[in-house]
Design an enzyme around this catalytic site. Structure first.
Site, PDB file in Angstrom:
ATOM      1  N   GLN A 107      -9.564  55.370   7.254  1.00  0.00           N
ATOM      2  CA  GLN A 107     -10.477  54.540   8.057  1.00  0.00           C
ATOM      3  C   GLN A 107     -11.194  55.416   9.085  1.00  0.00           C
ATOM      4  OE1 GLN A 107      -8.349  50.661   9.309  1.00  0.00           O
ATOM      5  NE2 GLN A 107      -6.702  52.034   8.722  1.00  0.00           N
ATOM      6  N   ASP A 110     -13.801  60.821  11.463  1.00  0.00           N
ATOM      7  CA  ASP A 110     -13.835  62.103  12.172  1.00  0.00           C
ATOM      8  C   ASP A 110     -13.899  63.334  11.284  1.00  0.00           C
ATOM      9  OD1 ASP A 110     -11.196  62.410  11.203  1.00  0.00           O
ATOM     10  OD2 ASP A 110     -10.288  61.724  13.074  1.00  0.00           O
ATOM     11  N   HIS A 130     -14.800  53.761   6.348  1.00  0.00           N
ATOM     12  CA  HIS A 130     -15.659  53.352   7.470  1.00  0.00           C
ATOM     13  C   HIS A 130     -16.763  54.345   7.778  1.00  0.00           C
ATOM     14  CE1 HIS A 130     -12.143  50.627   9.068  1.00  0.00           C
ATOM     15  NE2 HIS A 130     -12.746  50.135   8.000  1.00  0.00           N
ATOM     16  N   CYS A 138     -31.065  55.510   8.611  1.00  0.00           N
ATOM     17  CA  CYS A 138     -32.231  54.860   9.201  1.00  0.00           C
ATOM     18  C   CYS A 138     -32.027  53.347   9.134  1.00  0.00           C
ATOM     19  CB  CYS A 138     -33.462  55.294   8.410  1.00  0.00           C
ATOM     20  SG  CYS A 138     -34.895  54.308   8.786  1.00  0.00           S
ATOM     21  N   THR A 199      -2.109  53.655  11.665  1.00  0.00           N
ATOM     22  CA  THR A 199      -3.092  52.568  11.797  1.00  0.00           C
ATOM     23  C   THR A 199      -2.423  51.330  12.382  1.00  0.00           C
ATOM     24  OG1 THR A 199      -4.610  51.071  10.643  1.00  0.00           O
ATOM     25  CG2 THR A 199      -2.831  51.998   9.307  1.00  0.00           C
TER      26      THR A 199
HETATM   27  C1  BJW Z   1       0.134  57.190  15.701  1.00  0.00           C
HETATM   28  C2  BJW Z   1       0.148  58.330  16.446  1.00  0.00           C
HETATM   29  C3  BJW Z   1       0.695  59.432  15.828  1.00  0.00           C
HETATM   30  C4  BJW Z   1      -0.810  56.780  17.707  1.00  0.00           C
HETATM   31  N1  BJW Z   1       1.158  59.310  14.602  1.00  0.00           N
HETATM   32  N2  BJW Z   1       0.569  57.005  14.503  1.00  0.00           N
HETATM   33  C5  BJW Z   1     -10.225  38.669   7.687  1.00  0.00           C
HETATM   34  C6  BJW Z   1      -9.530  38.107   8.727  1.00  0.00           C
HETATM   35  C7  BJW Z   1      -9.921  38.303  10.056  1.00  0.00           C
HETATM   36  C8  BJW Z   1     -11.042  39.079  10.357  1.00  0.00           C
HETATM   37  C9  BJW Z   1     -11.730  39.648   9.321  1.00  0.00           C
HETATM   38  C10 BJW Z   1     -11.333  39.443   8.010  1.00  0.00           C
HETATM   39  N3  BJW Z   1     -12.174  40.129   7.203  1.00  0.00           N
HETATM   40  C11 BJW Z   1     -13.096  40.737   7.967  1.00  0.00           C
HETATM   41  C12 BJW Z   1     -12.837  40.451   9.256  1.00  0.00           C
HETATM   42  C13 BJW Z   1     -13.623  40.940  10.402  1.00  0.00           C
HETATM   43  C14 BJW Z   1     -13.323  42.356  10.799  1.00  0.00           C
HETATM   44  C15 BJW Z   1     -11.859  42.486  11.217  1.00  0.00           C
HETATM   45  O1  BJW Z   1     -11.001  42.955  10.501  1.00  0.00           O
HETATM   46  N4  BJW Z   1     -11.561  42.116  12.453  1.00  0.00           N
HETATM   47  C16 BJW Z   1     -10.194  42.241  12.995  1.00  0.00           C
HETATM   48  C17 BJW Z   1     -10.237  42.944  14.354  1.00  0.00           C
HETATM   49  C18 BJW Z   1      -9.570  40.900  13.047  1.00  0.00           C
HETATM   50  N5  BJW Z   1     -13.606  43.261   9.679  1.00  0.00           N
HETATM   51  C19 BJW Z   1     -14.836  43.643   9.421  1.00  0.00           C
HETATM   52  O2  BJW Z   1     -15.790  43.228  10.055  1.00  0.00           O
HETATM   53  C20 BJW Z   1     -15.024  44.606   8.262  1.00  0.00           C
HETATM   54  N6  BJW Z   1     -16.038  44.134   7.394  1.00  0.00           N
HETATM   55  C21 BJW Z   1     -15.814  43.236   6.433  1.00  0.00           C
HETATM   56  O3  BJW Z   1     -14.713  42.816   6.184  1.00  0.00           O
HETATM   57  O4  BJW Z   1     -16.948  42.855   5.751  1.00  0.00           O
HETATM   58  C22 BJW Z   1     -16.924  41.645   5.033  1.00  0.00           C
HETATM   59  C23 BJW Z   1     -17.166  40.577   6.062  1.00  0.00           C
HETATM   60  C24 BJW Z   1     -18.276  40.652   6.851  1.00  0.00           C
HETATM   61  C25 BJW Z   1     -18.510  39.661   7.787  1.00  0.00           C
HETATM   62  C26 BJW Z   1     -17.594  38.621   7.931  1.00  0.00           C
HETATM   63  C27 BJW Z   1     -16.444  38.564   7.136  1.00  0.00           C
HETATM   64  C28 BJW Z   1     -16.243  39.558   6.170  1.00  0.00           C
HETATM   65  C29 BJW Z   1     -15.510  45.952   8.770  1.00  0.00           C
HETATM   66  C30 BJW Z   1     -14.525  46.628   9.633  1.00  0.00           C
HETATM   67  C31 BJW Z   1     -15.117  47.922  10.160  1.00  0.00           C
HETATM   68  C32 BJW Z   1     -14.251  48.555  11.220  1.00  0.00           C
HETATM   69  N7  BJW Z   1     -14.955  49.584  11.842  1.00  0.00           N
HETATM   70  C33 BJW Z   1     -14.314  50.370  12.886  1.00  0.00           C
HETATM   71  C34 BJW Z   1     -15.377  51.201  13.596  1.00  0.00           C
HETATM   72  C35 BJW Z   1     -15.792  52.395  12.715  1.00  0.00           C
HETATM   73  C36 BJW Z   1     -16.662  53.327  13.453  1.00  0.00           C
HETATM   74  C37 BJW Z   1     -16.010  53.875  14.687  1.00  0.00           C
HETATM   75  O5  BJW Z   1     -14.929  54.463  14.648  1.00  0.00           O
HETATM   76  O6  BJW Z   1     -16.626  53.730  15.743  1.00  0.00           O
HETATM   77  O7  BJW Z   1     -13.298  51.206  12.317  1.00  0.00           O
HETATM   78  S1  BJW Z   1     -13.386  49.380  14.052  1.00  0.00           S
HETATM   79  C38 BJW Z   1     -12.031  50.478  14.220  1.00  0.00           C
HETATM   80  O8  BJW Z   1     -10.822  49.920  13.684  1.00  0.00           O
HETATM   81  C39 BJW Z   1     -12.382  51.684  13.351  1.00  0.00           C
HETATM   82  C40 BJW Z   1     -11.049  52.022  12.781  1.00  0.00           C
HETATM   83  O9  BJW Z   1     -11.221  52.774  11.578  1.00  0.00           O
HETATM   84  C41 BJW Z   1     -10.414  50.673  12.558  1.00  0.00           C
HETATM   85  C42 BJW Z   1      -8.938  50.700  12.455  1.00  0.00           C
HETATM   86  O10 BJW Z   1      -8.367  51.211  13.628  1.00  0.00           O
HETATM   87  P1  BJW Z   1      -7.078  52.122  13.492  1.00  0.00           P
HETATM   88  O11 BJW Z   1      -7.422  53.346  12.736  1.00  0.00           O
HETATM   89  O12 BJW Z   1      -5.960  51.326  12.997  1.00  0.00           O
HETATM   90  O13 BJW Z   1      -6.872  52.613  15.003  1.00  0.00           O
HETATM   91  P2  BJW Z   1      -6.109  51.910  16.208  1.00  0.00           P
HETATM   92  O14 BJW Z   1      -6.556  52.582  17.451  1.00  0.00           O
HETATM   93  O15 BJW Z   1      -6.211  50.449  16.148  1.00  0.00           O
HETATM   94  O16 BJW Z   1      -4.561  52.236  15.939  1.00  0.00           O
HETATM   95  C43 BJW Z   1      -4.036  53.543  16.020  1.00  0.00           C
HETATM   96  C44 BJW Z   1      -2.576  53.486  15.595  1.00  0.00           C
HETATM   97  O17 BJW Z   1      -2.072  54.821  15.554  1.00  0.00           O
HETATM   98  C45 BJW Z   1      -1.668  52.702  16.553  1.00  0.00           C
HETATM   99  O18 BJW Z   1      -0.906  51.776  15.798  1.00  0.00           O
HETATM  100  C46 BJW Z   1      -0.775  53.770  17.173  1.00  0.00           C
HETATM  101  O19 BJW Z   1       0.545  53.318  17.432  1.00  0.00           O
HETATM  102  C47 BJW Z   1      -0.755  54.814  16.085  1.00  0.00           C
HETATM  103  N8  BJW Z   1      -0.497  56.178  16.524  1.00  0.00           N
HETATM  104  N9  BJW Z   1      -0.441  58.048  17.699  1.00  0.00           N
HETATM  105  C48 BJW Z   1       1.091  58.110  13.949  1.00  0.00           C
HETATM  106  N10 BJW Z   1       0.763  60.598  16.495  1.00  0.00           N
END
Ligand code: BJW
Length: 260
Positions: A107, A110, A130, A138, A199
């Protein structure tokens, strides 16, 4: 929960990996934490401390204030430029070299898995769900670019049509690119082992992948020092930093020593 579930690196997992299973790995921001890249939901620092990343990573935020959102990504791009892959990234490259069928779904935007060398072996695959912070597109024509003109005005403009350039990443409410989504689903449906690493397992569609794998009888391993919605369901939980436990895993399974 079984008594051994939270033991550090269960023997069953070591034995399974020695049988060369079809393996999928899902990574999130936590795997890059030990490279000094802040996780997505971690408090932001400096100028950005007052902003909520969940609000900035939206098409609405870019529409309202393109300069602000561009500058946020510019700041993050600079952080990533200064970072290097850590032992967690390198351990996944070592796993890819040992396993005949290995798919890495990230996801993260970077580029650190690519810089470590993932996705470059014959049986390996690197899927960026992502997007990537080193590309722009664009907003008018969706033309994707690896290089773009440096301009005083931010965001820069498309050299072809003059439209605004935005990072080529997937924001909330946008669809994951079809090709990446299909590759991720196929990996989750066909793997025998799935690792979910660093994640928070809250953002869909990525958050469903470990559950899809488990429904298809895969052995699901979570690597995360903190509990997530997956933790109660995982077949094994390694509650340690990825950069510590993954090198230990490749050492125990294949005798590979990664130097820190
Ligand atoms: C360690 C550690 C170490 C620390 N070792 N671990 C169904 C239900 C509900 C909502 C939705 C659904 N389907 C879609 C949605 C909406 C939405 C969504 O999921 N919302 C939720 C918040 C509820 N999803 C979307 O909109 C997606 N699109 C989609 O589904 O399209 C169809 C659709 C469209 C419209 C309506 C409905 C459906 C797109 C999602 C895109 C996410 N984009 C981002 C930004 C990317 C660009 C950027 O980085 O700026 O992606 S958001 C952000 O979250 C980013 C990340 O990739 C992603 C996940 O985060 P991640 O990687 O898990 O990071 P953290 O910070 O949350 O967690 C870090 C973890 O590491 C922690 O647990 C720590 O403990 C751990 N950790 N150190 C191992 N050393």
């Amino acid at each position: 929960m079984g008594a051994n579930k939270h033991a550090v690196i269960p023997g069953a997992l070591i034995n399974l990996l020695r049988e060369d299973p079809i393996t999928a790995v899902l990574t999130g921001a936590g795997i890059s934490a030990e490279s000094g890249v802040p996780t997505f939901r971690e408090a932001q620092t400096g100028l950005w401390a007052q902003f909520d990343p969940q609000e900035l990573a939206t098409p609405q935020a870019f529409q309202k204030d393109p300069k602000l959102v561009w500058e946020w990504y510019q700041w993050r791009r600079e952080l990533v430029n200064q970072a290097a892959p850590n032992l967690g990234h390198h351990a996944l490259v070592a796993m890819e070299a040992q396993l005949q069928d290995f798919r890495l779904i990230t996801q993260n935007i970077d580029n650190l898995h690519y810089r470590a060398g993932s996705g470059q072996m014959p049986g390996g695959q690197l899927v960026e769900l992502h997007g990537n912070i080193y590309r722009t597109k664009c907003v008018e024509e969706n033309l994707v670019m690896n290089f773009w003109p440096e301009m005083e005005e931010m965001p820069p403009q498309c050299p072809r049509c003059g439209g605004l350039l935005r990072p080529d990443v997937v924001w909330f409410g946008e669809s994951v690119p079809e090709c990446a989504q299909n590759a991720a689903l196929e990996a989750a449906r066909t793997c025998q082992v799935l690792f979910s690493i660093g994640t928070s397992t809250v953002v869909e569609p990525a958050a469903s992948l470990p559950f899809i794998a488990q429904q298809n009888k895969a052995f699901v391993v979570e690597v995360n020092p903190e509990p997530t919605p997956l933790t109660p369901y995982a077949d094994a939980v390694l509650p340690q930093p990825a950069g510590k436990i993954l090198p230990e895993l490749v050492r125990l399974v294949w005798g590979i020593e990664l130097n820190g």
